[in-house]
Design a protein around this motif. Structure first.
Motif, short mmCIF file in Angstrom:
data_model
loop_
_atom_site.label_atom_id
_atom_site.label_comp_id
_atom_site.label_asym_id
_atom_site.label_seq_id
_atom_site.Cartn_x
_atom_site.Cartn_y
_atom_site.Cartn_z
N MET A 125 0.88 -1.17 0.00
CA MET A 125 0.00 0.00 0.00
C MET A 125 0.91 1.21 0.00
O MET A 125 1.74 1.35 0.90
N ILE A 126 0.75 2.10 -0.96
CA ILE A 126 1.70 3.20 -1.09
C ILE A 126 0.97 4.54 -0.99
O ILE A 126 0.06 4.82 -1.77
N SER A 127 1.38 5.33 -0.01
CA SER A 127 0.66 6.56 0.33
C SER A 127 1.03 7.69 -0.63
O SER A 127 1.97 7.57 -1.42
N PRO A 128 0.32 8.83 -0.54
CA PRO A 128 0.64 9.96 -1.43
C PRO A 128 2.09 10.41 -1.30
O PRO A 128 2.70 10.84 -2.27
N SER A 129 2.66 10.30 -0.08
CA SER A 129 4.06 10.72 0.08
C SER A 129 5.01 9.55 -0.13
O SER A 129 6.16 9.60 0.29
N ASN A 130 4.50 8.49 -0.75
CA ASN A 130 5.31 7.31 -1.09
C ASN A 130 5.78 6.50 0.11
O ASN A 130 6.80 5.82 0.05
N PHE A 136 -11.84 7.83 3.71
CA PHE A 136 -10.39 7.70 3.51
C PHE A 136 -9.86 8.17 2.16
O PHE A 136 -8.67 8.37 2.01
N TYR A 137 -10.72 8.30 1.16
CA TYR A 137 -10.20 8.69 -0.16
C TYR A 137 -10.46 10.17 -0.44
O TYR A 137 -10.37 10.61 -1.57
N ARG A 138 -10.80 10.93 0.58
CA ARG A 138 -11.25 12.30 0.27
C ARG A 138 -10.12 13.30 0.15
O ARG A 138 -10.28 14.36 -0.41
N SER A 139 -8.94 13.02 0.75
CA SER A 139 -7.84 13.98 0.67
C SER A 139 -6.53 13.22 0.88
O SER A 139 -6.52 12.11 1.40
N GLU A 141 -3.03 9.27 3.74
CA GLU A 141 -1.85 8.94 4.55
C GLU A 141 -2.30 8.17 5.80
O GLU A 141 -1.67 7.19 6.20
N ALA A 142 -3.42 8.62 6.39
CA ALA A 142 -3.95 7.95 7.58
C ALA A 142 -4.35 6.52 7.26
O ALA A 142 -4.10 5.58 8.02
N PHE A 143 -4.95 6.36 6.10
CA PHE A 143 -5.41 5.04 5.65
C PHE A 143 -4.22 4.08 5.54
O PHE A 143 -4.24 2.96 6.06
N VAL A 144 -3.16 4.54 4.90
CA VAL A 144 -1.99 3.69 4.73
C VAL A 144 -1.34 3.41 6.09
O VAL A 144 -0.91 2.29 6.37
N ARG A 202 -5.46 13.06 13.01
CA ARG A 202 -4.17 13.57 12.52
C ARG A 202 -4.29 14.03 11.07
O ARG A 202 -3.77 15.04 10.67
N ALA A 203 -5.06 13.23 10.30
CA ALA A 203 -5.24 13.58 8.89
C ALA A 203 -5.93 14.93 8.77
O ALA A 203 -5.55 15.77 7.96
#
Ligand SMILES: Cc1cc2nc3c(=O)[nH]c(=O)nc-3n(C[C@H](O)[C@H](O)[C@H](O)COP(=O)(O)OP(=O)(O)OC[C@H]3O[C@@H](n4cnc5c(N)ncnc54)[C@H](O)[C@@H]3O)c2cc1C
Length: 527
Positions: free
Chosen positions: A183-188, A461-464, A469-472, A514-515
């Motif tokens: 699972m790869i977050s927006p910040s990798n 979880f997919y809204r921003s 990041e929180a999801f990952v 936190r998100a």
């Protein structure tokens, strides 16, 4: 697609919804909002073969190296947010309750003299193949229409382990056994999912042309008549006993144009996918849909080794505003794709971003096929009308968040066929709408909580990017992983450990808060 994490979260929290939905005998999903224009005219499938060699120099944007996530950051307890989330779930469930409608199966249909009940299954994908098999086994005279017998449906091809057992699939149609998911977050930040699997557990990867033709052949071996033909339309009977007249082009002579023919049947199962003509004929209403785009990329053998038993999911505004990007291993190549509902015109931009995120791992690859197809977002407003029922994508049974539809197509096809076999006394009596509604009631009781929870999770979880990041972050938790895979692989709500459930709930809230804080910081810095 196999977004196992979201499926697991559905499992972990679905008791909240299940409590209020169990015991209802109702077509609750029929009241879904009707939005969006018919997509048959606004979307099309691509089968183009393009030869492009992917190299690092071709990438528009640089992809950062993956960072590994080692565990949850310390979270605090945020009871207020948790309460409001669960209240929202209860509130939605309560609204559904108000519309409860019970229809009992009738036993007054006429007995058929000298012949068996005739049922047409339109579409030979997983839904149609499994419906036709069950009908034929149950003594029904079965006709299955498939316009293209070598059809390779645009699809990631990920199936849960339980499907292999439940549908008795031979292991040689499974190309890959995926045991690891990144699972790869927006910040990798990359989280490895799959640590909790035992040695016999995996996600199956199939080629759709192989799976679909296997299921069709099996239906035929039980006595279903497989017609290579394009269903065009049907004449709806004016009374309870007259036949439906199906108009179709028969391709069995090998010609491209086909021969115009008609067939009379007593009931029809529409398993003809997202652009269903059967749905149009019964005025089933439209649904929102996502457009999914996928490239098949043949990568060098050493790169393929990395994807031997591993799939990747990328989340972020760059790859999709409301879905995820994926790299799934196929027999000798990888499938790279993404999808979106909210910004379909930008799908190619999201696809490029997905490819860029994976670029180091697919460098030197050659795009051998490009494909796109709609994915239904929710069930159609109407799924049964008189002696016609919709199943699979035609009905709208793809889960939100994960985009999973193969298992649900096969399962709904089988469930609908079982209702017809049962209602007709193994084909000895005419069926009526009440008989077909038995399938709907069973379907909604079994799967409504799963669809609802995944819908809510997608919204949360997919809204921003901070929420993603929180999801990952949550996916690093062993308990989340266990629930994830168990729920996805076995399609059952796994009873959790109450203490771990509480920990999970509060960690979830912690991650979300936190998100939110991160999002607010982001907004401030943009002002
Ligand atoms: C890019 C993409 C990736 C996906 N990845 C996954 C994944 O990894 N895992 C997963 O579980 N789900 C995935 N899905 C969803 C999955 O593909 C569908 O949910 C599933 O195929 C639904 O099966 P079905 O039998 O209902 O319909 P379909 O698979 O669409 O089958 C319909 C069949 O009917 C035939 N047909 C249509 N119209 C007619 C007609 N008029 N006459 C005769 N025949 C007709 C078609 O040729 C086709 O064979 C993905 C979807 C897309 C678009």
């Amino acid at each position: 697609m196999a977004a196992t994490i979201s499926a697991a979260l559905a499992g972990a929290s679905s008791s909240v919804v299940a409590a209020s939905s169990v015991g209802r005998a109702t077509d609750v999903l029929q009241r879904s909002e009707v939005k969006g224009a018919a997509f048959a005219s606004s979307s099309r499938s691509f089968g183009a073969v393009r030869s492009v060699v992917l190299g690092e120099q071709s990438s528009a944007s640089a992809s950062a190296g993956l960072k590994t996530f080692n565990g949850l950051r310390a979270g605090s307890v945020f009871k207020k947010e948790y309460d409001s989330l669960t209240e929202a779930v209860h509130a939605e469930a309560a609204v559904e309750e108000e519309f409860t409608l019970t229809i009992y199966a009738g036993r007054s249909s006429k007995v058929l003299e000298g012949r068996k009940l005739r049922v047409a299954v339109v579409g030979g994908g997983p839904a149609g193949g499994c419906a036709a098999e069950t009908l034929a086994q149950g003594g029904i005279e079965t006709f299955m229409f498939e316009r293209k017998l070598d059809n390779a449906k645009p699809c990631g091809g990920a199936i849960p382990l339980c499907m292999i057992g439940e549908f008795n699939l031979p292991l040689d149609i499974i190309d890959r056994k995926v045991t690891k998911m990144k699972m790869i977050s927006p910040s990798n930040v990359a989280v490895d999912v799959g640590k909790t699997l035992n040695e016999n557990e995996y996600i199956g990867m199939v080629r759709r042309e192989v799976l679909d033709s296997y299921l069709r052949d099996r239906a035929q071996s039980y006595g279903a008549n497989v017609i290579n033909g394009l269903f065009l339309k049907m004449d709806i009977p004016k009374d309870d006993n007259s036949p439906y007249v199906l108009h179709y082009n028969d391709y069995s002579d090998g010609s491209k144009v086909g021969v115009a023919k008609t067939l009379e049947v007593d009931a029809v199962i529409g398993a003809d996918g997202a652009n269903s003509r059967v749905a149009k004929d019964i005025d089933a209403g439209e649904y929102d849909y996502a457009i999914a785009f996928q490239e098949r990329i043949k990568i060098p053998a050493d790169k393929m080794e990395y994807y031997e038993n591993l799939a990747e999911m990328y989340v972020g505004d760059d790859v999709s505003p409301d879905f995820y990007g994926w790299v799934f291993p196929k027999c000798d190549h990888v499938a790279v794709g993404t999808g979106t509902v909210v910004n379909k015109p930008a799908i190619k931009k999201y696809q490029t971003a997905t490819r860029n995120r994976a670029k180091d791992k697919i460098a030197g690859g050659e795009i051998i096929r490009i494909e796109a197809h709609p994915i239904p977002e929710h069930p159609r407003p109407r799924r049964v009308a008189a002696r016609v029922a919709l199943v699979g994508d035609a009905a709208g049974y793809v889960t939100k968040c994960s985009g999973e539809g193969i298992y649900f197509a096969a399962k709904s096809g089988r469930m609908c066929a079982e209702a017809i076999v049962q209602g007709s006394g193994n084909g000895t009596r005419m069926v009526n709408e009440a008989d077909l509604r038995v399938y709907l009631e069973k379907w909604d009781k079994t799967y409504w909580p799963t669809y609802k929870v995944l819908d809510i999770l997608q919204k949360v979880f997919y809204r921003s990017n901070p929420a993603r990041e929180a999801f990952v972050e949550m996916c690093a938790d062993d308990y989340v992983q266990k629930m994830t895979f168990d729920s996805y692989l076995y399609k059952t709500v796994v009873p959790g450990n109450p203490l771990d459930d509480i920990k999970l709930a509060f960690n979830t809230i912690g991650s979300l808060v936190r998100a939110n804080a991160l999002r607010r910081e982001g907004q401030k810095s943009r002002v």
